[in-house]
Design a protein around this motif. Sequence first.
Motif, PDB file in Angstrom:
ATOM      1  N   THR A 172      98.133 -61.324  87.788  1.00 24.74           N
ATOM      2  CA  THR A 172      99.469 -61.318  87.183  1.00 24.74           C
ATOM      3  C   THR A 172      99.929 -62.744  86.912  1.00 24.74           C
TER       4      THR A 172
ATOM      5  N   VAL B 298     100.360 -61.459  81.399  1.00 20.94           N
ATOM      6  CA  VAL B 298      99.917 -62.540  82.286  1.00 20.94           C
ATOM      7  C   VAL B 298     100.938 -63.679  82.250  1.00 20.94           C
TER       8      VAL B 298
ATOM      9  N   GLY C   3      92.546 -66.090  81.808  1.00 19.28           N
ATOM     10  CA  GLY C   3      93.421 -64.926  81.951  1.00 19.28           C
ATOM     11  C   GLY C   3      93.197 -63.878  80.881  1.00 19.28           C
TER      12      GLY C   3
END
Length: 270
Positions: A238, A171, A230
Amino acid sequence: MEKIVLVTGASTGIGKATAIYLAQNGYKVYGGARRLEKMEDLKGLGVKPVCLDVSSEESRVACIDQILREAGRIDILINNAGSGYYGSLEDMPIADAKYQMEVNVFGVARLIQLALPSMRKNHFGKIVNISSVGGKVTLPMGSWYHASKFAIEGLSDALRKEVKSFGIDVVVIEPGGTKSEMTGLGGAYMMAVSGNSPYGALAKGVDKMYAGIAKDAAEPIVIAKLIKKGIEAKNPKTRYVGASGAKLMLFFRKILSDKQFDKMVMSQIK
């Protein structure tokens, strides 16, 4: 089972806020930084300080070995430590540029290398790389900083494809203006190397612009919450973007041509 986390650059700013926030939310957190004295207060908040100089191979290896020895694994690696030197490309010594790339790129890559075997073994891992809006857009006087953050963007995109089959997510976090001591230090460095050079007027303009950005900068907790989002998402994005001006800047970069964007940026530097 509680997740084992290493947050680098945990002595100040985003790193410190993230270490505290994750510890408060049930994670077992190791906070890595060179200045252990700056992390004394973290002990009472459930964070274990560990000495880590991301530019030193000996320190990187010792840090990861300590966590594996004590906790048995690393589930989440948050690469937050960074260097933010500014100055014209012509003025900035290559030795300083190399140091910035060592901290912002090679240090990140090496910690990932060291953490990956544990993650692959457990078929689980989250690697969070703190980039910047400056990994997508550029300002004058930031050649090497932007080069390092653009590199992190590309490194993360390739790595994501390499490790997906092992149950590991990669991430990228792209903060905008966030309160940090790095901005002040970077501005002071810029004025030292370029303030009296042929780029002096431009340096003063950029310094003034950064002072304005700092005034409206978001608190680091904003990014800490984004990181938590995340790492807890079953199928994370992403990239996560947050803090002052980030989304607007990336929007303009998307819709404007290179020359139009350059013109817009330079119009803000006076």
